[in-house]
Write an enzyme that holds these catalytic residues in place. Structure first.
Site, PDB file in Angstrom:
ATOM      1  N   LYS B  80      13.761  -3.333  -1.382  1.00  9.09           N
ATOM      2  CA  LYS B  80      14.339  -4.678  -1.364  1.00  9.09           C
ATOM      3  C   LYS B  80      13.385  -5.607  -2.103  1.00  9.09           C
ATOM      4  CE  LYS B  80      15.982  -7.900   2.274  1.00  9.09           C
ATOM      5  NZ  LYS B  80      16.146  -8.041   3.741  1.00  9.09           N
ATOM      6  N   SER B 155      20.935  -8.503   5.183  1.00 13.52           N
ATOM      7  CA  SER B 155      20.577  -8.988   3.862  1.00 13.52           C
ATOM      8  C   SER B 155      20.022  -7.911   2.927  1.00 13.52           C
ATOM      9  CB  SER B 155      19.522 -10.083   3.996  1.00 13.52           C
ATOM     10  OG  SER B 155      18.300  -9.550   4.511  1.00 13.52           O
ATOM     11  N   SER B 179      19.204  -7.167   9.404  1.00  4.76           N
ATOM     12  CA  SER B 179      19.359  -7.023   7.950  1.00  4.76           C
ATOM     13  C   SER B 179      19.091  -5.633   7.395  1.00  4.76           C
ATOM     14  CB  SER B 179      18.468  -8.043   7.236  1.00  4.76           C
ATOM     15  OG  SER B 179      19.008  -9.327   7.352  1.00  4.76           O
TER      16      SER B 179
END
Lengths: 71, 475
Positions: B80, B155, B179
């Site tokens: 990420k 996310s 997330s």
């Protein structure tokens, strides 16, 4: 007398609170979003449990050593 | 090509160690697949092709001379884009971070490099790990691997998508209110939020410091345990990092669930909120599978889902606002509207409410610990709803209120999302398996038994390939 909300004063209040937090620019971008943010932030926690008390906990002791300070 | 795309970390690690698979060949295959698919799925913000090939060559040379490092030696992964990689921007998928350059690697990146893993690139996310899919940002939003019109969860959206479509066997994510587990749920993969402090957050852009966790997303439970093993361990650079040495996360993987006592937190979705029938049916079937495997599964009660959510939300928005206050004051126009809407409420949380939320959190942690005292683990749903359309901002906003992941950020205890099947529309459903603090080995053990019995982790989406790149994939 009327029950109709005073939208002008609500908007002014929203603007004043946003300005107090330095958020004038964010308010100008979207006044409605700022009003929604105020409502959401202020009511975020909601009702607490019946047996909840914030005075039953002993105070947390600051420990300078733990936080890397020196005495 | 397709064989390599869905090779697991465990399989690849074994083949690489036995010198039957070249890390360079594996890495090149995945880079080609990224090139072929990413214009459709937008999982990657940046592909670190040159770095990956260089790392793969080093791994190959080390293995050829017998210097094997770990089960991830020579195995590619992606991260990420909220983790620092030295010399690269950590964009956080935000215009505000354009031009940023990280001075050093995040601890998780260091640990994976030391394990011999190969970094493929940096993945899409919701802006600053809190916004949502929107076209207002410098990079497109990742889309759902099972239906590109749908939300992939967030996310850590790119992490879930890349793993699901076979452009990375594992990916790093972060989890402040779900997330890691949300994209795992929406993408049909495995996502673990370990115990608070298990994996270092040093070099990770913060969202809410007392709720932030680092965790892996993978296609199998075994891979997840391997990847968490690589990143776990004390780090003095993270004030929340725990001192205890990490457990062996794979040791009990195949011990089965016979005789285990598993709580079912059903009131979250049966009484506290209304659930989509597909999700409800899937967890009922999952509980039956665990019973057939020999576990004793019975309902337990905690405080309401709303209470856990309100506690976590108050802490989350107050801490996140503290991180972003200056930029929200000085350059709010550089955030996407959806991100501003999520961050601004934090400006108006009364200080007393933040303190009370932390006090309530202590009570909820004690309640959860007491409920788990006579149990080995518990299960509950992950999402109440099926993924909505990616362009429906109102529906997406609702999904973040209608989930059961935040309770375990509040308690800081381990929670893994695993697939529980597929709907008639071929969309994955999921449940969470949750444990006591530091009980990751037990959580993985139950997840492994369930996934092996059902085979849901072996199902992959039908991946769309950009026409101009089709020859690369077919070759």
């Amino acid at each position: 007398m009327t029950d109709t909300p005073d939208t002008d004063s609500t908007a002014q209040w929203t603007r004043t609170l946003a300005q107090a937090r330095g958020l004038d620019r964010a308010y100008a971008l979207n006044p409605e979003a700022m009003a929604a943010a105020m409502a959401r932030g202020a009511a975020s926690l909601g009702p607490l449990p019946d047996d909840f008390s914030s005075v039953t906990e002993p105070a947390v002791m600051f420990d300078a050593e733990k936080f890397g300070g020196s005495t | 090509m397709s064989d390599l795309a869905y090779l697991t970390i465990a399989e690849a690690g074994r083949l690489i160690r036995a010198r039957k698979l070249s890390p360079v060949e594996f890495t090149n295959a995945l880079i080609a697949r990224i090139a072929a698919t990413d214009s459709v799925y937008h999982a990657y913000i940046a592909v670190t092709g040159d770095l990956a090939i260089a790392q793969a060559k080093v791994a190959e040379a080390e293995i050829m001379r017998g210097a094997w490092r770990s089960p991830m030696h020579g195995v590619p992964y992606a991260t990420k884009d909220i983790f620092d990689v030295a010399g690269m921007p950590t964009t956080c998928h935000s215009k505000l971070r354009v031009g940023h350059r990280a001075a050093a690697d995040a601890t998780a990146i260091v640990k994976l490099r030391e394990a011999g893993a190969v970094l493929l690139g940096k993945l899409a996310l919701h802006e600053f790990a809190t916004g949502g899919p929107t076209c207002e940002l410098p990079w497109p939003a990742a889309c759902n691997p099972w239906n590109v019109d749908l939300h992939p969860g967030g996310s850590s959206s790119g992490s879930g998508v890349a793993v699901a479509i076979g452009t990375a066997p594992g990916a790093l994510g972060t989890d402040t209110g779900g997330s890691v587990r949300n994209p795992a749920t929406c993408c049909g993969v495995v996502g673990m939020k370990p115990t608070y402090g298990t994996a270092s957050r040093a070099g990770v852009f913060p969202l809410a410091f007392s709720l932030d966790h680092v965790g892996p997303l993978t296609r199998t439970v075994e891979d997840n345990a391997i990847m968490l093993q690589a990143i776990a361990g004390h780090d003095p650079a993270d004030p929340a990092s725990v001192l205890r040495p990490p457990a062996d996360f794979t040791a009990a993987l195949n011990a089965g669930v016979k005789g285990l006592r598993i709580g079912l937190i059903a009131h979250f979705y049966e009484e506290d909120m209304v659930v989509a029938p597909e999700q409800s049916a899937a967890i009922a079937a999952a509980a039956d599978v665990l019973r057939r495997l020999g576990a004793d599964v019975k309902p337990i009660r905690l405080s309401s889902l709303q209470r856990y959510t309100a506690c976590g939300r108050t802490i989350h928005i107050a801490e996140a606002y503290a991180v972003h206050e200056r930029d929200l004051q000085e350059r709010p126009q550089d955030y996407a509207g959806i991100t501003r809407r999520k961050l601004l409420p934090g400006a108006f949380v009364p200080a007393a409410d933040y303190v009370k939320a932390q006090q309530l959190r202590a009570a909820l942690c004690a309640e959860f610990a007491a409920a788990m005292r006579d149990l080995d683990a518990a299960i509950t749903l992950s999402s109440l709803d099926m993924p909505c359309r990616i362009d429906d901002a109102d529906a997406i906003a609702r999904t973040y209120e209608r989930q059961m992941r935040m309770p375990f950020n509040v308690t800081g205890t381990p929670a893994i999302a695993v697939p529980t099947g597929f709907t008639a529309a071929d969309l994955p459903t999921a449940m969470q398996i949750v444990g006591r603090a530091f009980a990751e080995p037990m959580v993985y053990r139950i997840a492994q038994a369930y996934c092996e019995a059902t085979g849901w982790c072996e199902r992959h989406p039908s991946v769309k390939v950009a026409e101009r790149e089709r020859s690369m994939v077919d070759s």
